[in-house]
Design a protein around this motif. Structure first.
Motif, PDB file in Angstrom:
ATOM      1  N   LYS A  99     -13.777   9.176   0.504  1.00 32.78           N
ATOM      2  CA  LYS A  99     -13.237   7.854   0.196  1.00 32.78           C
ATOM      3  C   LYS A  99     -11.710   7.877   0.255  1.00 32.78           C
ATOM      4  CE  LYS A  99     -14.429   3.932  -2.734  1.00 32.78           C
ATOM      5  NZ  LYS A  99     -15.211   3.480  -3.913  1.00 32.78           N
ATOM      6  N   LEU A 100     -11.186   7.726   1.471  1.00 37.85           N
ATOM      7  CA  LEU A 100      -9.749   7.843   1.696  1.00 37.85           C
ATOM      8  C   LEU A 100      -9.160   6.578   2.301  1.00 37.85           C
ATOM      9  CD1 LEU A 100      -9.496  11.404   3.320  1.00 37.85           C
ATOM     10  CD2 LEU A 100      -9.175  10.810   0.908  1.00 37.85           C
ATOM     11  N   GLU A 101      -7.922   6.342   1.960  1.00 37.30           N
ATOM     12  CA  GLU A 101      -7.070   5.357   2.604  1.00 37.30           C
ATOM     13  C   GLU A 101      -5.878   6.139   3.145  1.00 37.30           C
ATOM     14  OE1 GLU A 101      -5.209   1.206   1.109  1.00 37.30           O
ATOM     15  OE2 GLU A 101      -4.529   2.953  -0.029  1.00 37.30           O
ATOM     16  N   ILE A 102      -5.687   6.100   4.467  1.00 33.09           N
ATOM     17  CA  ILE A 102      -4.634   6.888   5.104  1.00 33.09           C
ATOM     18  C   ILE A 102      -3.515   5.945   5.528  1.00 33.09           C
ATOM     19  CG2 ILE A 102      -4.084   8.536   6.937  1.00 33.09           C
ATOM     20  CD1 ILE A 102      -7.130   9.145   7.091  1.00 33.09           C
ATOM     21  N   ILE A 138       3.702   4.071  -1.353  1.00 36.71           N
ATOM     22  CA  ILE A 138       3.165   3.913  -2.715  1.00 36.71           C
ATOM     23  C   ILE A 138       2.884   2.442  -3.001  1.00 36.71           C
ATOM     24  CG2 ILE A 138       3.698   4.111  -5.183  1.00 36.71           C
ATOM     25  CD1 ILE A 138       5.392   6.606  -4.437  1.00 36.71           C
ATOM     26  N   ARG A 139       3.858   1.582  -2.680  1.00 37.74           N
ATOM     27  CA  ARG A 139       3.701   0.147  -2.959  1.00 37.74           C
ATOM     28  C   ARG A 139       2.569  -0.473  -2.134  1.00 37.74           C
ATOM     29  NH1 ARG A 139       9.462   0.408  -2.864  1.00 37.74           N
ATOM     30  NH2 ARG A 139       9.505  -0.437  -0.738  1.00 37.74           N
ATOM     31  N   SER A 140       2.315   0.095  -0.971  1.00 42.23           N
ATOM     32  CA  SER A 140       1.279  -0.461  -0.094  1.00 42.23           C
ATOM     33  C   SER A 140      -0.104   0.122  -0.366  1.00 42.23           C
ATOM     34  CB  SER A 140       1.647  -0.203   1.369  1.00 42.23           C
ATOM     35  OG  SER A 140       2.914  -0.746   1.676  1.00 42.23           O
ATOM     36  N   SER A 141      -0.175   1.151  -1.181  1.00 46.88           N
ATOM     37  CA  SER A 141      -1.446   1.837  -1.418  1.00 46.88           C
ATOM     38  C   SER A 141      -2.314   1.077  -2.419  1.00 46.88           C
ATOM     39  CB  SER A 141      -1.192   3.252  -1.934  1.00 46.88           C
ATOM     40  OG  SER A 141      -0.576   3.205  -3.220  1.00 46.88           O
ATOM     41  N   THR A 142      -3.614   1.324  -2.345  1.00 44.88           N
ATOM     42  CA  THR A 142      -4.558   0.699  -3.276  1.00 44.88           C
ATOM     43  C   THR A 142      -5.420   1.723  -4.003  1.00 44.88           C
ATOM     44  OG1 THR A 142      -6.193   0.416  -1.504  1.00 44.88           O
ATOM     45  CG2 THR A 142      -4.674  -1.422  -1.898  1.00 44.88           C
ATOM     46  N   GLY A 143      -5.251   3.007  -3.683  1.00 47.18           N
ATOM     47  CA  GLY A 143      -6.075   4.038  -4.306  1.00 47.18           C
ATOM     48  C   GLY A 143      -5.682   4.304  -5.749  1.00 47.18           C
ATOM     49  N   LEU A 182      -4.046   5.728  16.623  1.00 50.93           N
ATOM     50  CA  LEU A 182      -4.908   6.364  15.628  1.00 50.93           C
ATOM     51  C   LEU A 182      -5.586   5.322  14.747  1.00 50.93           C
ATOM     52  CD1 LEU A 182      -2.554   9.327  14.594  1.00 50.93           C
ATOM     53  CD2 LEU A 182      -4.744   9.525  15.783  1.00 50.93           C
ATOM     54  N   ALA A 183      -4.876   4.244  14.442  1.00 57.16           N
ATOM     55  CA  ALA A 183      -5.434   3.190  13.588  1.00 57.16           C
ATOM     56  C   ALA A 183      -6.591   2.471  14.267  1.00 57.16           C
ATOM     57  CB  ALA A 183      -4.347   2.199  13.202  1.00 57.16           C
ATOM     58  N   THR A 184      -6.545   2.361  15.585  1.00 56.11           N
ATOM     59  CA  THR A 184      -7.644   1.703  16.301  1.00 56.11           C
ATOM     60  C   THR A 184      -8.907   2.550  16.301  1.00 56.11           C
ATOM     61  OG1 THR A 184      -7.007   2.645  18.451  1.00 56.11           O
ATOM     62  CG2 THR A 184      -5.993   0.544  17.814  1.00 56.11           C
ATOM     63  N   GLN A 185      -8.749   3.854  16.058  1.00 53.01           N
ATOM     64  CA  GLN A 185      -9.882   4.774  16.102  1.00 53.01           C
ATOM     65  C   GLN A 185     -10.508   5.029  14.733  1.00 53.01           C
ATOM     66  OE1 GLN A 185      -8.142   8.275  17.872  1.00 53.01           O
ATOM     67  NE2 GLN A 185      -7.324   7.134  19.618  1.00 53.01           N
ATOM     68  N   ASP A 186      -9.796   4.664  13.669  1.00 48.56           N
ATOM     69  CA  ASP A 186     -10.294   4.966  12.327  1.00 48.56           C
ATOM     70  C   ASP A 186      -9.900   3.829  11.380  1.00 48.56           C
ATOM     71  OD1 ASP A 186     -10.848   5.985   9.764  1.00 48.56           O
ATOM     72  OD2 ASP A 186     -10.270   8.035  10.306  1.00 48.56           O
ATOM     73  N   PRO A 187     -10.888   3.092  10.852  1.00 48.98           N
ATOM     74  CA  PRO A 187     -10.582   1.947   9.972  1.00 48.98           C
ATOM     75  C   PRO A 187      -9.920   2.348   8.652  1.00 48.98           C
ATOM     76  CG  PRO A 187     -12.934   2.431   9.971  1.00 48.98           C
ATOM     77  CD  PRO A 187     -12.337   3.260  11.048  1.00 48.98           C
ATOM     78  N   ARG A 188      -9.938   3.635   8.317  1.00 51.52           N
ATOM     79  CA  ARG A 188      -9.294   4.087   7.085  1.00 51.52           C
ATOM     80  C   ARG A 188      -7.777   4.152   7.217  1.00 51.52           C
ATOM     81  NH1 ARG A 188     -12.140   9.743   6.116  1.00 51.52           N
ATOM     82  NH2 ARG A 188     -11.554   9.865   8.324  1.00 51.52           N
ATOM     83  N   ILE A 189      -7.288   4.092   8.466  1.00 50.88           N
ATOM     84  CA  ILE A 189      -5.852   4.243   8.709  1.00 50.88           C
ATOM     85  C   ILE A 189      -5.154   2.893   8.685  1.00 50.88           C
ATOM     86  CG2 ILE A 189      -4.106   4.965  10.378  1.00 50.88           C
ATOM     87  CD1 ILE A 189      -6.000   7.130  11.331  1.00 50.88           C
ATOM     88  N   LYS A 190      -4.081   2.834   7.919  1.00 43.95           N
ATOM     89  CA  LYS A 190      -3.216   1.656   7.831  1.00 43.95           C
ATOM     90  C   LYS A 190      -1.831   2.082   8.274  1.00 43.95           C
ATOM     91  CE  LYS A 190      -1.300  -1.533   4.364  1.00 43.95           C
ATOM     92  NZ  LYS A 190      -1.333  -1.913   2.927  1.00 43.95           N
ATOM     93  N   VAL A 191      -1.218   1.308   9.173  1.00 45.83           N
ATOM     94  CA  VAL A 191       0.096   1.649   9.706  1.00 45.83           C
ATOM     95  C   VAL A 191       1.136   0.645   9.219  1.00 45.83           C
ATOM     96  CG1 VAL A 191       1.492   2.023  11.779  1.00 45.83           C
ATOM     97  CG2 VAL A 191      -0.928   2.687  11.758  1.00 45.83           C
ATOM     98  N   ILE A 192       2.255   1.182   8.771  1.00 46.07           N
ATOM     99  CA  ILE A 192       3.388   0.351   8.368  1.00 46.07           C
ATOM    100  C   ILE A 192       4.577   0.741   9.236  1.00 46.07           C
ATOM    101  CG2 ILE A 192       4.982  -0.253   6.496  1.00 46.07           C
ATOM    102  CD1 ILE A 192       2.747   0.597   4.536  1.00 46.07           C
ATOM    103  N   HIS A 193       5.131  -0.238   9.953  1.00 45.54           N
ATOM    104  CA  HIS A 193       6.338   0.001  10.737  1.00 45.54           C
ATOM    105  C   HIS A 193       7.529  -0.568   9.968  1.00 45.54           C
ATOM    106  CE1 HIS A 193       4.074   1.299  14.259  1.00 45.54           C
ATOM    107  NE2 HIS A 193       3.308   0.220  14.145  1.00 45.54           N
ATOM    108  N   LYS A 194       8.571   0.226   9.797  1.00 49.49           N
ATOM    109  CA  LYS A 194       9.745  -0.212   9.056  1.00 49.49           C
ATOM    110  C   LYS A 194      11.009   0.374   9.648  1.00 49.49           C
ATOM    111  CE  LYS A 194      10.733   1.973   5.197  1.00 49.49           C
ATOM    112  NZ  LYS A 194      11.797   2.894   5.695  1.00 49.49           N
ATOM    113  N   ALA A 195      12.139  -0.213   9.282  1.00 42.73           N
ATOM    114  CA  ALA A 195      13.425   0.342   9.716  1.00 42.73           C
ATOM    115  C   ALA A 195      13.652   1.680   9.034  1.00 42.73           C
ATOM    116  CB  ALA A 195      14.553  -0.630   9.366  1.00 42.73           C
ATOM    117  N   ASN A 196      14.392   2.541   9.693  1.00 43.22           N
ATOM    118  CA  ASN A 196      14.625   3.878   9.155  1.00 43.22           C
ATOM    119  C   ASN A 196      15.355   3.819   7.820  1.00 43.22           C
ATOM    120  OD1 ASN A 196      16.844   6.429   9.272  1.00 43.22           O
ATOM    121  ND2 ASN A 196      14.695   6.932   9.576  1.00 43.22           N
TER     122      ASN A 196
END
Length: 319
Positions: free
Chosen positions: A33-36, A79-84, A54-68
């Motif tokens: 039971k993972l959220e990646i 951490i703020r985006s996690s739900t576990g 990778l996200a298209t291949q595994d529904p457990r993967i969530k991608v966040i794109h942000k400025a450096n």
């Protein structure tokens, strides 16, 4: 054993050679039971595309794109985006053993703790052990915060400090965040997190595989002023130990800073004005610490006037 959602947070920056291997090791965990969460920290290479693929291949993967914003900022966003209910950090150039999360979760459940940590296997870029894990202090035991904090200063004490060989209950990270823009970010918060946890379950399992001194990694960059963040972290840790009444840890913490100052003033002259200015700032902060014994204050006053004089008096008068 009932499984509760665990969020695995992976900051991503300029690691296209290692990213797929890292994520694969998370996907292959025996704990199901993972959220990646892959946090693309404005990586200028092919990492953003790899994350999306990778996200298209595994529904457990969530991608966040942000400025450096650096490693700390990427972790905080994750951490703020996690739900576990529990969180794990994995650096994107490292990987983890198949049972790491399952064993850490079993440890917190069986010991009734909010944090667990495992052993670290130090490897080179090809995955071969380097020997850096020999004599690891991590054994199968449940320790109080008072027992763990002194171990920060032992050989391989870094295994207790780093963020990435641990499982955290999310409540530990609600009010404690990684300092943005800092290197050695783990050292700023490790003591606070362990103290907040109260007790930590430790397991002698080589769960985390740390790639040592990768070319281009933060730690492989020598003589960078940002390495002095570790001294700032020590000063913050000193004040924290004062707050929680851990007086026996104050001397060792001060000693680490003083040793670095002595090495700087006895070493070859620096040609970096920024580095010099930062060392002077650390020197001032050290001199302003409270709770320092009179003998050490006298020694510091002499050192501030003349490091050479302090060295002579230290040998002759044994101050």
């Amino acid at each position: 054993m009932e499984e509760i959602l665990v969020s695995v947070i992976v900051p991503v920056y300029k690691v296209e050679k290692y990213l797929s291997r890292c994520v694969k090791s998370i996907q292959q965990q025996t704990y199901g039971k993972l959220e990646i969460i892959l946090v693309d920290d404005g990586s200028p290479d092919g990492c953003p595309q790899i994350c999306d693929e990778l996200a298209t291949q595994d529904p457990r993967i969530k991608v966040i794109h942000k400025a450096n914003g650096g490693l700390s900022d990427a972790r905080n966003v994750g951490i703020r985006s996690s739900t576990g209910e529990y969180l794990v950090f994995v650096d994107s150039d490292d990987d983890i053993a198949p049972e790491m999360i399952e064993r850490l979760y079993a440890a917190v459940r069986s010991n009734g703790t909010k944090m667990a940590l495992c052993n670290v296997l130090c490897v080179d870029e090809t995955g071969l052990p380097t020997g850096g894990s020999d004599g690891s202090p991590i054994q199968n035991e449940c320790l109080s915060a008072e027992q763990i904090l002194p171990r920060f200063y032992r050989e391989k004490g870094l295994f207790y400090i780093v963020a990435w060989n641990k499982l955290y209950h999310r409540s530990l990270l609600c009010e404690t965040t990684f300092p943005a823009g800092k290197w050695h970010e783990d050292e700023f918060v490790a003591a606070q997190l362990i103290w907040k946890a109260g007790r930590v379950a430790c397991i002698d399992y080589m769960g985390y595989h740390y790639v040592t001194q990768r070319v281009g990694s933060i730690m492989s960059v020598k003589n960078d002023v940002r390495h002095l963040d570790s001294l700032e972290a020590l000063l913050i840790r000193y004040r924290f130990y004062q707050e929680i009444g851990q007086s026996e840890l104050l001397h060792e913490t001060r000693a680490r800073v003083l040793k670095a100052l002595e090495e700087y003033y006895w070493g070859a002259p620096s040609k970096d004005s920024v580095y010099d200015a930062r060392m002077k700032q650390i020197r001032r902060e050290y001199g302003n610490l409270t709770g320092v014994p009179l003998k050490e204050i006298i020694r510091w006053k002499i050192f501030s006037i003349s490091p050479a004089l302090e060295h002579i008096l230290l040998k002759t008068l044994k101050l």
